[in-house]
Design a protein around this motif. Structure first.
Motif, mmCIF file in Angstrom:
data_model
loop_
_atom_site.group_PDB
_atom_site.id
_atom_site.type_symbol
_atom_site.label_atom_id
_atom_site.label_comp_id
_atom_site.label_asym_id
_atom_site.label_seq_id
_atom_site.Cartn_x
_atom_site.Cartn_y
_atom_site.Cartn_z
ATOM 1 N N TYR A 230 1.251 -1.820 0.343
ATOM 2 C CA TYR A 230 -0.150 0.104 0.102
ATOM 3 C C TYR A 230 0.928 1.282 0.078
ATOM 4 C CZ TYR A 230 -3.071 3.663 1.862
ATOM 5 O OH TYR A 230 -4.088 4.608 1.608
ATOM 6 N N THR A 231 1.405 1.503 0.857
ATOM 7 C CA THR A 231 2.365 2.261 0.920
ATOM 8 C C THR A 231 3.755 2.764 -0.468
ATOM 9 O OG1 THR A 231 2.982 2.160 3.901
ATOM 10 C CG2 THR A 231 4.349 3.611 1.768
ATOM 11 N N LEU A 232 4.245 1.527 -0.659
ATOM 12 C CA LEU A 232 4.873 1.217 -2.014
ATOM 13 C C LEU A 232 4.435 1.639 -2.878
ATOM 14 C CD1 LEU A 232 7.721 1.357 -3.594
ATOM 15 C CD2 LEU A 232 6.730 -1.320 -4.286
ATOM 16 N N THR A 233 3.077 1.911 -3.358
ATOM 17 C CA THR A 233 1.913 2.337 -4.115
ATOM 18 C C THR A 233 1.098 3.432 -4.563
ATOM 19 O OG1 THR A 233 0.752 -0.175 -4.875
ATOM 20 C CG2 THR A 233 -0.718 2.444 -5.395
ATOM 21 N N ILE A 234 1.266 3.742 -2.991
ATOM 22 C CA ILE A 234 1.088 5.790 -3.019
ATOM 23 C C ILE A 234 2.308 6.072 -3.111
ATOM 24 C CG2 ILE A 234 0.867 7.532 -1.019
ATOM 25 C CD1 ILE A 234 -1.451 5.604 -1.792
ATOM 26 N N LEU B 95 13.280 1.749 1.176
ATOM 27 C CA LEU B 95 13.052 2.891 2.061
ATOM 28 C C LEU B 95 11.882 3.034 2.125
ATOM 29 C CD1 LEU B 95 12.924 5.941 3.270
ATOM 30 C CD2 LEU B 95 12.365 6.338 0.911
ATOM 31 N N ILE B 96 10.572 1.868 1.417
ATOM 32 C CA ILE B 96 9.333 2.180 2.552
ATOM 33 C C ILE B 96 9.564 0.316 2.552
ATOM 34 C CG2 ILE B 96 7.151 1.451 1.216
ATOM 35 C CD1 ILE B 96 8.167 3.717 0.721
ATOM 36 N N SER C 38 18.878 -6.520 1.527
ATOM 37 C CA SER C 38 18.746 -4.755 2.549
ATOM 38 C C SER C 38 17.442 -5.515 3.294
ATOM 39 C CB SER C 38 18.226 -2.914 1.716
ATOM 40 O OG SER C 38 17.698 -3.368 0.963
ATOM 41 N N ALA C 39 16.262 -6.201 2.470
ATOM 42 C CA ALA C 39 15.014 -6.684 3.023
ATOM 43 C C ALA C 39 15.691 -7.136 4.415
ATOM 44 C CB ALA C 39 14.559 -7.088 1.737
ATOM 45 N N PHE D 50 16.661 7.200 4.775
ATOM 46 C CA PHE D 50 17.536 7.955 3.915
ATOM 47 C C PHE D 50 19.307 8.543 4.073
ATOM 48 C CE2 PHE D 50 12.938 10.131 3.689
ATOM 49 C CZ PHE D 50 13.225 10.841 2.102
ATOM 50 N N ALA D 51 19.285 7.707 5.863
ATOM 51 C CA ALA D 51 20.803 7.214 5.700
ATOM 52 C C ALA D 51 21.306 6.457 5.481
ATOM 53 C CB ALA D 51 21.272 7.085 7.536
ATOM 54 N N TYR D 52 20.429 5.230 4.559
ATOM 55 C CA TYR D 52 20.949 4.269 4.135
ATOM 56 C C TYR D 52 20.975 4.367 2.763
ATOM 57 C CZ TYR D 52 20.343 -0.560 1.943
ATOM 58 O OH TYR D 52 20.599 -1.212 1.204
#
Length: 367
Positions: free
Chosen positions: A25-29, A75-76, A291-292, A323-325
């Protein structure tokens, strides 16, 4: 399916559904928002090239959206884990789980299974989908968005194999043509053949090069043979392709895994200075999906404790670390290409650094 049912309880399925549901959901947004901003920014370029809406979406966004999904995935992933885990902690859902005799490591199991699903999807995307969608996106950008950039490369020297060297005074990427072409064949330190042509042009149908107004000298000791082609054309097969002379820095993203491996083998002979770029791209495709797991570990360890301020504090820290990543990842790439850091170490550096941070936070997490 029976195996999954025996391994996972109701609480596991609850956590996995929350994890993956929040992630998708967040990735889609985020992708929709980026596409809207990107469309508004590039609208003048699209209109200036008389492109229809269908052309924009099939020639550009069909390749851009998978690129955005891949770029935003770490990020998401991190934000999704922190958001719903902090919400569970705020609603005092985690304390009963741990108080009921479930160890924290067992509590992590559904998280890491979900992270494995995201890892597998990213790996498949990196290896089999993105090389082709990136080609769609980058070809569009190079034709319509970067058309004012210089499309020609000057004074090209290249080693094709142990005995063959070529020189091209200038190569035009738009017409796939080179001017003032020279080829030298050596046997040891002795020149045995020299070919000179006014123009060399790539024939995409025959997958060979056409030479125009060429001359060939064969040298055998004191004996020389001279052949002049005049204004006639000659087809020749050389171990080089037009993308070897590309002026665009996104060309490596377009290569399939097979083509990328072949280009690395050729570069080990040619030594044209792009080996770090090629190796970084190859390692990134295989290792970046790790990274996951790292970001999931940090997210759970960071947000599983109930704190004053509710979800907002954990989410704010999570966004900062996300954002640091990304910053560490970008700097690692820059230092690999420009600073001499081995590409493998550069690709692994964000994973190692944040993995150690995750292990530290895991020790501090509520047990």
């Amino acid at each position: 399916m029976k195996f999954l049912r025996s391994r996972f309880k109701i609480i596991d399925w609850y956590i996995m559904s929350k994890y993956l549901g929040t992630f998708i959901y967040t990735l889609t947004i985020f992708v929709v928002i980026i596409v809207i901003f990107d469309l508004s920014e590039k609208l003048d370029d699209f209109l200036g090239n008389n492109l229809t809406i269908w052309q924009v979406f099939t020639l550009y966004y069909a390749g851009s959206i998978p690129f955005y999904v891949n770029m935003l995935s770490p990020l998401i992933n991190f934000i999704a884990v922190i958001f719903f885990t902090a919400k569970m902690a705020d609603q005092t859902e985690i304390v009963p789980i741990l108080s009921g005799g479930v160890s924290f490591n067992r509590f992590l199991r559904p998280y890491f299974f979900s992270a494995f699903i995201i890892f597998a999807a990213n790996l498949v995307s990196n290896l089999y989908i993105l090389p082709y969608t990136n080609q769609i996106k980058n070809n569009f950008e190079n034709v319509y968005m970067k058309k004012m950039d210089s499309a020609s490369k000057q004074n090209i020297h290249m080693k094709l194999d142990d005995n063959t060297y070529i020189y091209i005074e200038s190569f035009d990427n738009r017409t796939k043509s080179g001017f003032r072409f020279m080829l030298d064949n050596f046997k040891g330190d002795v020149l045995t053949k020299k070919l000179v042509a006014d123009e060399i042009k790539w024939d995409s149908l025959k997958r060979s090069w056409k030479l125009t107004n060429y001359t060939i000298r064969h040298i055998d000791g004191l004996k020389e043979t001279f052949i002049s082609g005049g204004t006639t054309q000659k087809d020749t097969i050389l171990d080089m392709r037009p993308d070897d002379f590309s002026v665009y820095d996104n060309i490596f993203e377009n290569l399939s895994n097979k083509d990328l491996s072949e280009k690395i083998k050729k570069e080990s002979i040619r030594g044209s200075g792009i080996m770090n770029d090629l190796l970084f791209e190859q390692y990134k495709r295989y290792l970046q999906p790790l990274s996951a797991f790292v970001l999931t570990l940090i997210g759970v360890a960071l947000s599983s404790r109930k704190v004053r301020g509710g979800v907002g504090i954990s989410l704010g820290i999570g966004i900062f670390l996300s954002f640091a990543y990304i910053v560490v990842d970008r700097f690692a790439k820059m230092f690999s290409i420009k600073g001499g850091i081995p590409p493998l170490l550069a690709v692994l550096l964000p994973t190692i650094f944040f993995g150690l941070l995750g292990l530290y936070l895991l020790r501090k997490a509520p047990k």
